[in-house]
Design an enzyme around this catalytic site. Structure first.
Site, PDB file in Angstrom:
ATOM      1  N   ARG A 152      -7.255  -3.793  -4.914  1.00 39.27           N
ATOM      2  CA  ARG A 152      -6.899  -5.129  -5.418  1.00 39.27           C
ATOM      3  C   ARG A 152      -8.071  -6.074  -5.569  1.00 39.27           C
ATOM      4  O   ARG A 152      -7.883  -7.233  -5.891  1.00 39.27           O
ATOM      5  CB  ARG A 152      -5.795  -5.742  -4.556  1.00 39.27           C
ATOM      6  CG  ARG A 152      -4.552  -4.909  -4.618  1.00 39.27           C
ATOM      7  CD  ARG A 152      -3.295  -5.563  -4.110  1.00 39.27           C
ATOM      8  NE  ARG A 152      -2.314  -4.514  -4.006  1.00 39.27           N
ATOM      9  CZ  ARG A 152      -2.178  -3.732  -2.928  1.00 39.27           C
ATOM     10  NH1 ARG A 152      -2.882  -3.965  -1.842  1.00 39.27           N
ATOM     11  NH2 ARG A 152      -1.304  -2.752  -2.927  1.00 39.27           N
ATOM     12  N   GLU A 214       4.344   3.665   6.037  1.00 42.76           N
ATOM     13  CA  GLU A 214       5.353   4.666   5.674  1.00 42.76           C
ATOM     14  C   GLU A 214       5.039   6.010   6.307  1.00 42.76           C
ATOM     15  O   GLU A 214       5.804   6.965   6.197  1.00 42.76           O
ATOM     16  CB  GLU A 214       5.420   4.829   4.152  1.00 42.76           C
ATOM     17  CG  GLU A 214       6.412   3.913   3.472  1.00 42.76           C
ATOM     18  CD  GLU A 214       6.117   2.447   3.654  1.00 42.76           C
ATOM     19  OE1 GLU A 214       4.976   2.042   3.421  1.00 42.76           O
ATOM     20  OE2 GLU A 214       7.026   1.707   4.065  1.00 42.76           O
ATOM     21  N   ASP A 335      12.061  -2.038   5.020  1.00 42.77           N
ATOM     22  CA  ASP A 335      10.729  -2.131   4.416  1.00 42.77           C
ATOM     23  C   ASP A 335      10.449  -3.546   3.910  1.00 42.77           C
ATOM     24  O   ASP A 335       9.798  -3.738   2.889  1.00 42.77           O
ATOM     25  CB  ASP A 335      10.573  -1.098   3.280  1.00 42.77           C
ATOM     26  CG  ASP A 335       9.150  -0.997   2.759  1.00 42.77           C
ATOM     27  OD1 ASP A 335       8.226  -1.462   3.445  1.00 42.77           O
ATOM     28  OD2 ASP A 335       8.975  -0.463   1.644  1.00 42.77           O
ATOM     29  N   CYS A 643       7.301  15.279  -2.272  1.00 37.41           N
ATOM     30  CA  CYS A 643       6.686  15.273  -3.604  1.00 37.41           C
ATOM     31  C   CYS A 643       6.972  13.996  -4.401  1.00 37.41           C
ATOM     32  O   CYS A 643       6.158  13.576  -5.221  1.00 37.41           O
ATOM     33  CB  CYS A 643       7.173  16.461  -4.429  1.00 37.41           C
ATOM     34  SG  CYS A 643       7.289  18.016  -3.526  1.00 37.41           S
ATOM     35  N   HIS A 647       5.115  12.203  -7.669  1.00 40.69           N
ATOM     36  CA  HIS A 647       5.583  12.780  -8.935  1.00 40.69           C
ATOM     37  C   HIS A 647       6.878  12.157  -9.439  1.00 40.69           C
ATOM     38  O   HIS A 647       7.322  12.475 -10.540  1.00 40.69           O
ATOM     39  CB  HIS A 647       5.725  14.300  -8.794  1.00 40.69           C
ATOM     40  CG  HIS A 647       4.397  14.979  -8.651  1.00 40.69           C
ATOM     41  ND1 HIS A 647       3.536  15.156  -9.705  1.00 40.69           N
ATOM     42  CD2 HIS A 647       3.756  15.498  -7.570  1.00 40.69           C
ATOM     43  CE1 HIS A 647       2.425  15.767  -9.289  1.00 40.69           C
ATOM     44  NE2 HIS A 647       2.538  15.980  -7.997  1.00 40.69           N
ATOM     45  N   MET A 686      -3.999  16.980  -5.416  1.00 47.96           N
ATOM     46  CA  MET A 686      -2.791  17.703  -5.030  1.00 47.96           C
ATOM     47  C   MET A 686      -3.123  18.557  -3.810  1.00 47.96           C
ATOM     48  O   MET A 686      -3.683  19.650  -3.931  1.00 47.96           O
ATOM     49  CB  MET A 686      -2.308  18.564  -6.211  1.00 47.96           C
ATOM     50  CG  MET A 686      -1.156  19.505  -5.880  1.00 47.96           C
ATOM     51  SD  MET A 686       0.349  18.661  -5.347  1.00 47.96           S
ATOM     52  CE  MET A 686       1.202  20.031  -4.534  1.00 47.96           C
TER      53      MET A 686
HETATM   54 CA    CA Z   1       6.159  -0.504   3.099  1.00 47.59          CA
END
Ligand code: CA
Length: 723
Positions: A152, A214, A335, A643, A647, A686
């Site tokens: 940022r 997370e 969250d 995933c 994705h 990946m």
């Molecule tokens: Ca969060």
């Protein structure tokens, strides 16, 4: 027989139609998986914009001033002539990921960052590159982050440029040469920490936080000596366990608000973006993120306020000593970070000038706090809010809707706002001319379903929430409903009256940060790929240009040699783009492509962007490959946890990373295993998932993705631009 997804869908619909008023149906939106966060005197911004032409005017710090108002005093570009605004220069940025940086301009030089933490110095009037610094972040680092490989922006002080890199370094560069002066590792590299936020520099101290809530980390903010890189103080936002380090935080205050063995999963509370500084009192304010994991049953035995999660914390900038805190969402489970942009302002409230701090955190309430004491002055919803009916002004606490507490009910709870927030990291702006806050807001909701038995993963998200419950890639009706109801808008908000004055509606959510100017203008880019100027009083759209890609960053304004410029980082990406599948694609205009650039405008300029050359690709037809229904179902759940964060929901990508349904590796189980288990594409980001997934798991994922290819062929959605 119903599969799990269908059962969850039915559960969700029954919740929607029976337990919640029908209008809430309109807010099931981000239904997909988550994964995955002093002023110097010579740069001073006048509070009264009386100067018509300012020959040279900088944008020296992240939010223009340390109160982060993002209100430019320049008005050479104004309501009357904004129609003549044209492209002066553009600069292509590397990375192909979301561009979230706010550039700085100091003495005619622009310092900015791009995805993967690259740093650039450009001639601010021409866009000519002066230097480029690549910190060589390993692409596999992206797997540690919830939210794309974004950055940022930089900080500037005393001929140094400071940047936090995705892999957790804080670096200082020589502003003239771009050469490295010092670098320091700010995080435990064995844990899932990343840095995406911009550092701030005040009085030779550099402040930087990190992300990872997370994934199971413990949040903190650090202060470093700008000259040497030496650590000066560290404030942990959640209490540690018996063997964890302590910093300058008031452990006695926070530790009694936690239960169980919270430290084993980190606790969360990362300081991943917002800060502000009050020079008069030497107070640093920082916003604290969500709990880790989200589910309070796993995190803290289902109880406690869990300080300082979801809080605004004020400390002495010199020592880090605690001054006050205000917790927006006690014991949060959705969250609901309070890391959103904060603005310091002086407002006349009930006949008195109050020194306030303004924040519109994810939870949907707009807060006005006394910035000296943390006293709550007012809080009202700026978007649809269903998790709480109001904020009690006497106690400062929310009145929570018990149905929203999925960890207590054991049921799906359809809650607005979603984890994406009524407002995310995209900076807002406060105009001292109009007295209004210009807020990039969004209407979102999410069906939360707790999973108290979820086990810890070192390579996937740890939410304690079953995100598969929110994913229904075969249901076109629900997808269409979600697309239509996940909206975004620029709100002009009166912080004294706590009410909306006007709004400019966007196609979807995840639109750009905001700049207001003394020219009576508000600038904002959109997910759909336009850059707009609005009348600050009325919201009338006065000017628009195509950016050829979604804009999520905030614009700036500066002047060089008498010309006023407007600049913005363009480039679709960030968590919403990565994870939200068809909802994100809709917000971005259908089939977005990341075209990362700095775009800079001035009056009378007439440059144009290169013509778009991408051609449509046709998806391979894999319908001749047989897939096993049980494997598809197993793969669906594994995909969603391991995933989907990158994705995207339904394996369709979001215009940023590859659409897996096109992958040639789908043809071959061995090719697929080489990538998913052996890490053949690790250099591209990946990583190998061998630590937690078996060959059978990988094969199940392959069946699931082939199933998504079959479905696309069935409904005829088989053409994309570059992915
Ligand atoms: Ca969060």
């Amino acid at each position: 027989m119903l599969n799990i997804m269908q059962r969850n869908l039915i559960k969700l619909i029954s919740i929607l139609t029976i337990r919640i008023p029908i209008y809430v149906l309109g807010y099931i939106c981000a239904l997909l998986l988550i994964s995955c966060s002093d002023r110097e005197v010579d740069h001073a911004v006048p509070t009264t914009p009386a100067i018509e032409i300012i020959a040279n005017s900088d944008w020296p710090v992240h939010g223009l001033d340390h109160g982060e108002q993002r209100f430019s005093p320049l008005r050479a570009i104004n309501r009357d002539n904004v129609a003549k605004l044209g492209l002066a220069w553009f600069f292509d940025l590397p990375g192909g990921r979301g561009q979230e940086a706010t550039p700085l301009v100091v003495d005619g030089v622009m310092y900015t960052t791009s995805a993967w933490s690259h740093v650039f110095a450009l001639d601010a009037a021409t866009g000519e590159e002066l230097w480029h610094f690549d910190p060589q972040v390993a692409k596999a680092t992206a797997a540690k982050g919830c939210c794309d490989a974004v950055n940022r922006g930089a900080a500037y002080s005393e001929n140094k440029v400071f940047v936090g890199t995705l892999d957790g370094q804080l670096i200082a560069l020589n502003a003239e040469s771009g050469k490295l002066i010092w670098s320091t590792t700010t995080v435990d590299q064995t844990k899932q920490y990343t840095i995406t936020g911009a550092p701030r520099v005040i009085d030779s101290k550099v402040f930087i936080g990190n992300g990872g809530a997370e994934f199971g980390v413990r949040g903190y903010i650090s202060a470093y000596d700008a000259r040497t890189g030496e650590l000066l103080w560290r404030f942990y936002t959640v209490p540690g366990g018996p063997n964890d380090p302590t910093g300058v935080e008031p452990h006695e205050l926070s530790s009694k608000t936690w239960y169980g063995s919270w430290w084993k999963l980190g606790g969360g509370g990362t300081v991943w973006d917002s800060m502000a500084y009050d020079k008069d009192t030497n107070t640093l304010y920082f916003g604290v993120g969500n709990g880790s994991p989200w589910n309070p049953n796993i995190r803290s035995a289902g109880k406690g306020d869990n300080l300082f999660l979801s809080s605004i914390v004020a400390v002495d900038a010199t020592s880090g000593e605690y001054r006050w805190h205000y917790q927006t969402t006690p014991g949060e489970g959705w969250d609901y970070t309070a890391t959103q942009h904060m603005v310091l302002a002086d407002l006349e409230i009930d006949g008195q000038i109050r020194n306030v701090l303004l924040q519109a955190p994810k939870n949907g309430f707009f807060y006005v706090l006394d910035r000296h004491t943390g006293e709550l002055i007012s809080a009202e919803p700026y978007v649809r809010v269903t998790w709480a009916s109001k904020i009690d002004i006497e106690t400062g606490r929310p009145v929570v809707n018990p149905q929203a507490e999925y960890w207590k009910t054991g049921q799906v709870a359809a809650v607005a706002p979603a984890w994406t927030g009524g407002h995310n990291w995209h900076p807002m702006s406060y105009s001292t001319s109009t007295g209004l806050v210009y807020l990039p807001a969004q209407e979102t909701a999410f069906p939360y379903l707790g999973d108290d038995k979820q086990t810890y993963s070192s390579i996937a998200t740890n939410l304690g929430v079953d995100v598969s419950a929110a994913s229904f890639p075969d249901n076109q009706i629900m997808i269409a409903l979600a697309q239509q109801s996940t909206t975004g808008m620029l709100l002009a908000w009166d912080p004294i009256q706590q009410k909306e004055v006007w709004r400019a509606q966007h196609r979807g959510a995840w639109n750009g940060g905001v700049l207001a100017t003394a020219g009576g203008l508000v600038f904002q880019g959109s997910a759909a790929g336009f850059f707009n100027a609005y009348d600050a009083d009325t919201g009338a759209e006065l000017w628009q240009v195509s950016a050829q890609t979604g804009i999520v960053a905030a614009p700036i304004s500066f002047a060089v040699n008498g010309d006023q410029y407007i600049s913005v980082s363009a480039g679709w990406g960030g968590i919403f783009a990565l994870v939200s599948g068809p909802i994100g694609l809709n917000a971005a205009g259908g089939d977005p492509v990341n075209r990362s650039r700095i775009l800079t405008f001035k009056l009378g300029a007439q440059r144009t962007l290169p013509a778009i050359t991408e051609k449509q690709r046709t998806m391979p037809d894999l319908t001749s490959i047989e897939i096993d229904a049980a494997s598809v179902q197993a793969g669906f759940r594994i995909y969603d946890r391991y995933c989907g964060a990158c994705h995207g929901a339904g394996a369709i990508g979001g215009g940023v990373v590859a659409d897996l349904r096109y992958s040639s590796a789908l043809y071959s189980d061995t090719a697929w295993q080489k990538i998913v288990i052996d890490g053949a594409l690790q250099a591209n980001g990946m990583i190998s998932f061998a630590a937690e997934l078996s060959g059978d798991d990988a094969e199940s994922i392959r069946h699931y993705v082939i199933g998504r290819n079959h479905y696309a062929n069935k409904i005829g959605a088989t053409k994309r631009l570059s992915h």
